[in-house]
Each structure stands twice: as C-alpha cells, then as structure tokens.
Design a protein around this motif. Sequence first.
Motif, PDB file in Angstrom:
ATOM      1  N   THR A 232       0.816  -1.213   0.000  1.00 45.96           N
ATOM      2  CA  THR A 232       0.000   0.000   0.000  1.00 45.96           C
ATOM      3  C   THR A 232       0.855   1.271   0.000  1.00 45.96           C
ATOM      4  N   LYS A 233       2.065   1.206   0.525  1.00 48.74           N
ATOM      5  CA  LYS A 233       2.950   2.375   0.465  1.00 48.74           C
ATOM      6  C   LYS A 233       3.276   2.699  -0.989  1.00 48.74           C
TER       7      LYS A 233
ATOM      8  N   ARG B  48       0.107   3.965  -2.748  1.00 47.64           N
ATOM      9  CA  ARG B  48      -0.199   5.328  -2.310  1.00 47.64           C
ATOM     10  C   ARG B  48       0.647   6.342  -3.086  1.00 47.64           C
ATOM     11  N   GLN B  49       1.865   5.963  -3.447  1.00 45.59           N
ATOM     12  CA  GLN B  49       2.753   6.865  -4.178  1.00 45.59           C
ATOM     13  C   GLN B  49       2.352   7.051  -5.637  1.00 45.59           C
TER      14      GLN B  49
ATOM     15  N   PRO C  55      -3.851  11.569  -4.098  1.00 41.50           N
ATOM     16  CA  PRO C  55      -4.672  11.424  -2.879  1.00 41.50           C
ATOM     17  C   PRO C  55      -6.180  11.506  -3.127  1.00 41.50           C
TER      18      PRO C  55
ATOM     19  N   ARG D  97      -9.340   6.435  -2.943  1.00 41.02           N
ATOM     20  CA  ARG D  97      -8.053   5.738  -2.911  1.00 41.02           C
ATOM     21  C   ARG D  97      -7.862   5.027  -1.581  1.00 41.02           C
ATOM     22  N   ASP D  98      -8.127   5.704  -0.474  1.00 38.01           N
ATOM     23  CA  ASP D  98      -7.878   5.111   0.835  1.00 38.01           C
ATOM     24  C   ASP D  98      -8.829   3.963   1.154  1.00 38.01           C
TER      25      ASP D  98
ATOM     26  N   LEU E  37      -7.306   1.091  -0.756  1.00 40.70           N
ATOM     27  CA  LEU E  37      -6.080   0.595  -0.124  1.00 40.70           C
ATOM     28  C   LEU E  37      -6.403  -0.242   1.110  1.00 40.70           C
ATOM     29  N   HIS E  38      -7.454   0.108   1.827  1.00 44.32           N
ATOM     30  CA  HIS E  38      -7.886  -0.698   2.976  1.00 44.32           C
ATOM     31  C   HIS E  38      -8.277  -2.103   2.513  1.00 44.32           C
TER      32      HIS E  38
ATOM     33  N   THR F 202       0.807  10.985 -11.860  1.00 48.55           N
ATOM     34  CA  THR F 202       0.090  10.157 -10.890  1.00 48.55           C
ATOM     35  C   THR F 202      -1.199   9.655 -11.531  1.00 48.55           C
TER      36      THR F 202
END
Length: 129
Positions: free
Chosen positions: A25-26, A29-30, A34, A47-48, A51-52, A108
């Motif tokens: 996930t790191k 995330r990059q 966001p 996105r978050d 990622l969860h 991105t």
Amino acid sequence: MTDPDLIEITRLLNEYFEGLYNADTKRLRQVFHPTANLQSQGLRLTRDEWLHRVVNRAIPSEINESYRYKIINIDILGEQAMAKVECPLLGNFYIDFLSLLKEKGQWTIVNKMYANAPENYQRQSNTGE
C-alpha cells in the motif's frame, strides 16, 4: 528518440503492478493521487477505501500467483494520459483503464476504472485499424 513521459508512465505502471502483486500500500499510495477514485460497475471507492481492501485481501506474491500484468496501451496528450492494462489478480482477469495527470512535474493516477474480463478476452479497437 525516446519520450521521457512514456518512460516515466511505464515506470509508474510497473510500480502499480508491483504494488498490486505484493499488496504494497505504500507503493500504491505513491502512484495514486490522494483524491483518486476507483470505479467499477456498481462500485465507487476513494483511494484510501481501496487501499484498505488491498491490505485486507490475499497477497498474490505470497500465494505464488503468476505475475502476468501487462501494459496494453498508453496514450499521452500533453500532461494527460490514459493507460489500459491487464491485471490478472486472485482468480480474476481485470482490465484497468487508468487516467493520469502530470502535475508539478510528476505523473500520478487520478482515476481507475476496471472490469473483470474473461481470460479469453480479445482486445478490440474501433479505430478502423
């Protein structure tokens, strides 16, 4: 002559593949902005939120799943791009349509739409070629 934007987008997509394959996930995330959204038929995630889900699912690399991710197409127009990629993942065969923007000199992913296609999926083009 090689296009530096094409090289950078290809690098970013390979980071995306590595992130998916290792549930990193790191790394994911990059590569995602966001405020990126992830969308599929009947599904809308931030996105978050996505990622969860990634961190709480099986990890392809740990279950020895084949690494078969593939870039199908990248179309760049100035500081915008669209990429179509194959992401076979956890028994599914996803086709991802990724929207990218170059802001402050960095590419991105700002939007991801995806569908689960059959393994015998045939790439199609309506360009007349």
